[in-house]
Design a protein around this motif. Structure first.
Motif, short mmCIF file in Angstrom:
data_model
loop_
_atom_site.label_atom_id
_atom_site.label_comp_id
_atom_site.label_asym_id
_atom_site.label_seq_id
_atom_site.Cartn_x
_atom_site.Cartn_y
_atom_site.Cartn_z
N ALA A 186 46.98 48.24 66.19
CA ALA A 186 47.79 48.02 67.39
C ALA A 186 49.15 48.71 67.25
O ALA A 186 49.67 49.29 68.21
CB ALA A 186 47.96 46.53 67.64
N PHE A 187 49.73 48.63 66.06
CA PHE A 187 51.03 49.26 65.82
C PHE A 187 50.95 50.78 65.99
O PHE A 187 51.88 51.41 66.50
CB PHE A 187 51.50 48.92 64.40
CG PHE A 187 52.78 49.57 63.99
CD1 PHE A 187 54.00 49.03 64.37
CD2 PHE A 187 52.79 50.74 63.24
CE1 PHE A 187 55.20 49.63 63.99
CE2 PHE A 187 53.97 51.35 62.86
CZ PHE A 187 55.18 50.79 63.24
N CYS A 188 49.84 51.37 65.57
CA CYS A 188 49.70 52.83 65.61
C CYS A 188 49.24 53.35 66.97
O CYS A 188 49.16 54.57 67.17
CB CYS A 188 48.70 53.29 64.55
SG CYS A 188 49.25 53.04 62.84
N THR A 189 48.93 52.46 67.90
CA THR A 189 48.44 52.90 69.21
C THR A 189 49.43 53.85 69.86
O THR A 189 50.62 53.57 69.94
CB THR A 189 48.22 51.68 70.12
OG1 THR A 189 47.20 50.86 69.57
CG2 THR A 189 47.80 52.13 71.52
N GLY A 245 45.57 59.11 65.31
CA GLY A 245 46.57 60.11 64.98
C GLY A 245 46.04 61.22 64.09
O GLY A 245 45.17 60.99 63.24
N GLU A 246 46.56 62.42 64.30
CA GLU A 246 46.24 63.54 63.41
C GLU A 246 46.79 63.24 62.02
O GLU A 246 47.91 62.77 61.87
CB GLU A 246 46.89 64.83 63.94
CG GLU A 246 46.34 65.30 65.27
CD GLU A 246 45.17 66.25 65.09
OE1 GLU A 246 44.64 66.34 63.96
OE2 GLU A 246 44.80 66.90 66.07
N ARG A 247 46.01 63.53 60.99
CA ARG A 247 46.43 63.25 59.62
C ARG A 247 47.36 64.36 59.12
O ARG A 247 47.01 65.54 59.18
CB ARG A 247 45.22 63.13 58.70
CG ARG A 247 44.15 62.13 59.19
CD ARG A 247 44.66 60.71 59.15
NE ARG A 247 43.73 59.74 59.67
CZ ARG A 247 42.77 59.15 58.96
NH1 ARG A 247 42.57 59.48 57.70
NH2 ARG A 247 42.00 58.23 59.51
N VAL A 248 48.51 63.95 58.62
CA VAL A 248 49.46 64.91 58.03
C VAL A 248 49.88 64.39 56.66
O VAL A 248 50.36 63.26 56.54
CB VAL A 248 50.71 65.09 58.92
CG1 VAL A 248 51.80 65.87 58.18
CG2 VAL A 248 50.34 65.81 60.21
#
Length: 310
Positions: free
Chosen positions: A174-177, A209-212
């Motif tokens: 939920a935080f990363c939404t 999210g795209e992984r970086v």
């Protein structure tokens, strides 16, 4: 038009398409080119005209009654909310870190690792999104009492605050939404696979999210640093470590945000020609895109500056 050629046109013309999308009631060619010249000051007028023609040929845009519209976007009254949130006003990233326990097993590879703490901090240029919930910290329960956390302070907190892994991971989800990028230091080798495994055990999707991996950017920005471990890198690049505890997931995520801010400042200080070269070569790189955005360079401008003729 072949697939690769169509992809190149789409990438090069994307900033113009986004400009048109900002005018759901339509915009004339003259108005668009004027707005584009104002926004993309380094791009020749002939280049803008050519990209507009390509966008029309590729059916990314269409013209009706003297007005340009995005294909499929005509008549919309404005940008639609994403992920149930307000329309975004900038780039969004989440820095994340985990702390784990290693447990020996009888079968190969003879060790198993479980996450007991996750810390995450929002960053980026969408100030409202960041301020809405700047950070999160969760503790996860472990399979049994023989899974021992050696750090006393973290062990005591985990015993009091831990929830079952699914509940904890749902909170992190939920935080990363709405995030564009998920940042972790040495994430490719450590954090990302551990998080994916934890989500898989609970039948949850991987975090968005795209992984970086910031370790990659650290080697690029500070190739001569004596160490690229996060805490040592923070000291060498001048990031403030005050108030933070090493090997605490929440504090390490915060430290990563501070190190990325230093990297963005470093990138902003590079000669313009070098920044333009990196933008052109790494046009589709989430790592360089987020660094450029943190440095204050709009992605659209960099895309337009770096786009090559299709």
């Amino acid at each position: 038009m072949g697939t690769s050629e169509g992809s190149a046109v789409s990438t090069a013309a994307a900033p113009l398409v986004r400009l048109v999308a900002a005018y759901p009631e339509g915009i004339t060619v003259a108005e668009l080119l004027e707005a584009a010249r104002d926004r993309f000051k380094r791009v020749p007028a002939q280049r803008l005209t050519m990209l507009l023609e390509q966008a029309l040929s590729a059916r990314l845009l269409h013209e009706r009654d003297g007005l340009l519209f995005v294909v499929g976007g005509e008549g919309r009254t404005g940008p639609e909310p994403q992920d149930g949130l307000e329309p975004r006003r900038g780039a969004r990233a989440v820095a994340i870190d985990v702390e784990t326990v290693v447990h020996t097993t009888a079968a190969a590879p003879y060790v198993e690792r479980r996450i007991f703490q996750i810390g995450a901090v929002r960053t980026g240029t969408d100030a409202a999104w960041v301020a809405g919930q700047p950070r999160i910290e969760v503790f996860l329960s472990l399979p049994g009492e023989d899974w021992v956390i050696h750090d006393r302070a973290l062990r005591e907190r985990q015993q009091v605050e831990a929830t079952d892994p699914r509940t904890a991971l749902e909170r992190v989800h939920a935080f990363c939404t709405g995030t564009d990028v998920l940042l972790a230091h040495n994430g490719i080798a450590a954090d990302f696979p551990l998080l994916d495994e934890a989500c898989g055990r609970e039948n949850l999707p991987v975090l968005p999210g795209e992984r970086v991996d910031s370790l990659y950017l650290a080697h690029c920005v500070w190739p001569l640093a004596r160490s690229h471990r996060l805490a040592m890198l923070a000291d060498s690049c001048g990031a403030d470590r005050s108030g933070l505890r090493w090997h605490d997931a929440a504090d390490d995520a915060e430290l990563l945000v501070r190190v990325m801010a230093q990297a963005a400042d470093e990138f902003a200080g590079w000669p313009g020609e070098l920044r333009a070269l990196v933008s052109a070569v790494c046009l589709d790189s989430p790592a360089w895109n987020v660094l450029r955005q943190l440095a204050g360079g709009p992605a659209d401008v960099a895309e337009m500056d770096g786009a090559t003729d299709a």
